[in-house]
Scaffold this active site. Structure first.
Site, short mmCIF file in Angstrom:
data_model
loop_
_atom_site.label_atom_id
_atom_site.label_comp_id
_atom_site.label_asym_id
_atom_site.label_seq_id
_atom_site.Cartn_x
_atom_site.Cartn_y
_atom_site.Cartn_z
N GLU A 155 58.17 24.80 -44.07
CA GLU A 155 59.06 23.79 -43.48
C GLU A 155 59.18 23.82 -41.96
OE1 GLU A 155 62.85 24.20 -45.41
OE2 GLU A 155 62.09 23.45 -47.31
N GLU B 11 59.26 24.21 -53.71
CA GLU B 11 60.69 24.51 -53.85
C GLU B 11 61.40 23.29 -54.42
OE1 GLU B 11 62.87 25.75 -50.35
OE2 GLU B 11 61.24 27.08 -49.74
C1 BGC Z 1 64.37 26.53 -47.53
C2 BGC Z 1 65.08 27.72 -48.16
C3 BGC Z 1 66.54 27.39 -48.35
C4 BGC Z 1 66.61 26.20 -49.27
C5 BGC Z 1 68.02 25.79 -49.60
C6 BGC Z 1 64.73 25.23 -48.19
O1 BGC Z 1 64.59 24.19 -47.29
O2 BGC Z 1 63.00 26.73 -47.54
O3 BGC Z 1 64.92 28.82 -47.35
O4 BGC Z 1 67.26 28.46 -48.85
O5 BGC Z 1 66.01 25.12 -48.63
O6 BGC Z 1 68.72 25.41 -48.47
#
Ligand code: BGC
Length: 765
Positions: free
Chosen positions: A162, A356
């Site tokens: 990111e 994610e």
């Molecule tokens: C990030 C994580 C973060 C998650 C929740 C993502 O954008 O990569 O590190 O904990 O979002 O906020």
């Protein structure tokens, strides 16, 4: 369907879970420093210990193994490996990741290694960090160390996590480390350098890899979904997704961080918009950034809805009042997973991994010592259904990583936001797998098969009405229905028939007919076979006698009625006058006798009448002569057929003519001698407090007498319910006399309360 080798994973990042911030020679990262600054992090917290994964990694891998997790995406702490970011390699840091990787592999879990998840070595930050063009070299050197030490066992690598965030939140907005509020010129340069560093790392990883490796990149952004499926809205959403923001944090966009990496160019719109602030961008730079990659990672959490406004321009659609939000206030927008991946795939044509996706929930240890997190299950289920939909429509998504395995240090929110499948008590380091962890285990075991497609929504129905010469107005007087006239005989309460279909009154499917819903969402009905919805429920108001009739069975109807179903039905008497009777059966002993009596119009001798009372249930098997008499109000449950043969109509006239009779068919199908139906089953499907009124070849019918509370479990394709008396609640929803609804498949349990009577039915399989 997802492919057999679909990668089911979880993701974490080093600073968020490892702890051991000062142990074994680890250097400081910008996060170690930032957390010390007053007022930056929620309640002054930091990641010094967090989940102490550094010492608990074996337990954490064991949990993953137990849950059947196939892949683990973790990040390396750059300053644990190279305490100054470059130069001296810290063997203890290498050892830690060696042990972790070995432990994963020994447990059959595939490592997905992310090189950089925001924790820049502080020594490099002091040298200017991403602003310094040397960061390309630094990151390259680091990549070489990573490849040399880990690529003998690790096959999947991700360079940056990111850049939109670590540059945007870290240097534009300043709420994350290092907490700067730099201008457009500087941050555009940082972004350009970071992209070049990515390219350099890809080169070094491949150069020093000890086996064939797969390299990707994990950007993020808000996605965009069209308001409707119109071509215009879809196009508007697509344009919006790839556009450059005109206000707000400039890094929050897709194309500036994806186009150079996957297409080799910056988007034209951005080049124009940022023209006066751009760094020098050379052809060589673009070649470096545009290294061939094996996959595109995407961290997807939510999105906006867009419609085509005036001149087709993308227009933001306001969120609905009270829209679903996570604990940290992010909108819940599962459809963004389908549209986002589709748009990205169409533009970049890369195999994708959802690197994610997850949700922060207010998790607590419940009184039973467990952590129940239905909201997380709902969220993940809804998003994963959209992943599947995208895959089914041709998007090449190869894996999905839940953010995150463990509750952890959520950056500036400290420990106030729990994202994990596993609850962590940060004082004792005790881990408790949440319900969602076990739920995910089932999803993985079934390769997504256990995901629920639709929310368990009660399907409330709007009836349709039929006028009949014998009808009256009690449907209005008793039930408050808006009937078309005072000769309304039938309320088709639950129907999906060519002569009429009920409408879905509210919710997701509002406005659809039951027939359409049955065709397009068969899963709601337990994926029953057959073209037609199998049952029909009516209320009949007989203001006058109905003609005397008989129905064919399935076999006869199939041959003589164009493949239609025969008709088995039953009547529940809602109301009738004192001393009322009903016609059921006949007195003929042989077919000859029947024929003779019909020919001689000996109706009185032929027809059998029995007394009825409110609350009686009468089953009418095919071949049973039957008729409802004046003054009777009843609820009919029947096979979905409208085939009936009229035997006798009391010689009445309609529009001056007698109504058509079907003597030949009637005589073919009448059962001789007549036999009454007897329900021999003693045990009710729902146990002792629900009466089973009928259990025949085609359906089961029950009477729920609710006084107080009842909890029931069900495992039926679906169940129809009609409230015939009183009112109360079903699963917290108010229902009253005259309501008809369907509990769809998967409605595994329901709770009734109040004072009411419900007649329910289900198809017999
Ligand atoms: C990030 C994580 C973060 C998650 C929740 C993502 O954008 O990569 O590190 O904990 O979002 O906020």
């Amino acid at each position: 369907m997802l492919k057999e080798d679909f990668v089911w994973g979880v993701a974490t990042s080093a600073y968020q879970i490892e702890g051991a911030a000062k142990e074994d020679g680890k250097g400081e990262s910008i996060w170690d420093v930032f957390c010390k600054e007053k007022g930056k992090i929620y309640e002054g917290q930091d990641g010094e210990v967090t989940c102490d994964h550094y010492h608990h990694y074996k337990e954490d891998v064991a949990i993953m193994k137990q849950l059947g997790i196939k892949a683990y995406r973790f990040s390396l702490s750059w300053s644990r490996i190279l305490p100054d970011g470059i130069g001296h390699v810290n063997q203890a840091g290498i050892d830690f990741y060696d042990h972790l990787i070995d432990e994963l592999l020994a447990n059959g879990i595939e490592p997905y290694l992310t090189m950089f998840h925001w924790d820049l070595p502080n020594e490099l930050h002091k040298k200017g960090g991403w602003l310094n063009p040397d960061c390309v070299k630094w990151f390259g050197e680091y990549a070489k160390v990573v490849a040399e030490h880990f690529s003998d066992r690790v096959k999947n690598f991700i360079t940056l996590n990111e850049p939109e965030c670590f540059i945007g939140i870290g240097y534009v907005e300043g709420s994350n480390a290092p907490g700067y509020k730099a201008g457009l010129k500087d941050t555009l340069l940082m972004a350009h350098n970071a992209l070049k560093a990515h390219g350099q790392a890809v080169i070094e990883l491949r150069k020093y890899a000890k086996q064939k490796i797969y390299v990707g990149y994990a950007p993020t952004c808000g996605m965009a979904s069209p308001e409707t499926n119109s071509k215009e809205d879809i196009e508007a959403a697509r344009r919006y997704l790839f556009s450059i923001p005109k206000e707000g944090m400039w890094t929050w966009n897709v194309s500036w961080f994806n186009d150079p990496v996957f297409l080799g160019t910056y988007p034209e719109e951005g080049l124009q918009q940022f023209h006066d602030y751009l760094p020098t961008i050379t052809k060589e730079d673009m070649e470096l950034i545009h290294q061939p990659l094996d996959f595109m990672g995407q961290n997807i959490y939510n999105g906006v809805t867009i419609r085509a406004g005036r001149n087709g321009e993308p227009e933001y659609v306001e969120r609905k009042r009270g829209y679903d939000r996570t604990q940290v206030g992010w909108p819940v927008t599962p459809e963004c997973m389908y549209w986002g991946t589709k748009f990205l795939y169409e533009r970049y044509k890369m195999p994708m991994f959802i690197t994610e996706n997850g949700i922060a929930v207010h998790d607590m240890i419940a009184m039973d010592g467990r952590v129940h997190d239905p909201d997380r299950i709902t969220f993940l289920n809804r998003y994963l259904v959209e992943v599947k939909r995208a895959v089914e429509s041709g998007v090449d998504i190869r894996g999905y990583f839940v953010w995150t395995l463990l509750d952890n240090f959520e950056w500036d929110k400290g420990y106030s936001a729990r994202f994990g499948l596993v609850y962590v008590d940060f004082e004792s380091q005790k881990r408790i797998v949440k319900d969602s962890g076990f739920w995910y285990q089932k999803v993985i075991e079934s390769n997504g098969g256990s995901l629920k497609k639709a929310r368990n929504e009660i399907l409330h129905l709007k009836p349709i009405f039929k006028e009949n010469i014998w009808g009256g107005k009690r449907l209005k007087d008793e039930f408050g229905y808006e009937i078309p006239s005072e000769t309304t005989g039938e309320c088709w309460a639950v129907c999906a028939h060519e002569h009429g279909s009920s409408l879905i009154r509210e919710g997701t499917y509002q406005g659809m007919t039951l027939s359409e819903l049955y065709t397009t969402h068969r899963e709601l009905f337990g994926n029953l076979k057959g073209e037609q919805f199998p049952l029909l429920v009516k209320i009949i108001d007989a203001n006058h006698n109905l003609s005397i009739q008989v129905h064919p069975d399935d076999e006869y109807a199939r041959i003589h009625e164009n493949g239609s179903l025969g008709k088995m039905e039953c009547w529940y008497i809602l109301d009738c006058p004192k001393d009322a009777t009903i016609i059921i059966g006949h007195h003929a002993k042989t077919r000859e006798e029947l024929k003779e009596m019909i020919e001689n119009k000996q109706w009185k001798e032929l027809i059998r009448e029995i007394p009825i009372h409110k609350g009686d249930m009468i089953q009418i098997n095919p071949g049973t002569v039957h008729a409802i008499k004046e003054g009777t109000l009843l609820l009919e449950t029947q096979e979905n057929s409208d085939i009936t043969y009229r035997l006798y109509d009391y010689d009445r006239l309609q529009n001056g003519k007698p109504r058509e009779l079907h003597l030949k068919q009637s005589m073919d199908v009448i059962q001789i001698p007549h036999r009454d139906y007897v329900n021999e089953k003693v045990e009710s499907y729902f146990g002792s407090n629900v009466e089973e009124l009928i259990d025949c070849k085609s359906y089961m019918v029950w009477r729920f007498l609710v006084k107080g509370e009842q909890e029931h479990k069900m495992n039926l394709p679906f169940m129809i319910m009609s409230v015939i008396e009183g009112n109360g609640f079903i699963n917290g929803q108010l229902i009253h006399k005259g309501d008809h609804f369907i509990l769809p498949h998967d409605y595994k349990s329901f709770h009734l309360s109040g004072a009411m009577t419900i007649i329910a039915s289900a198809v017999k399989q």
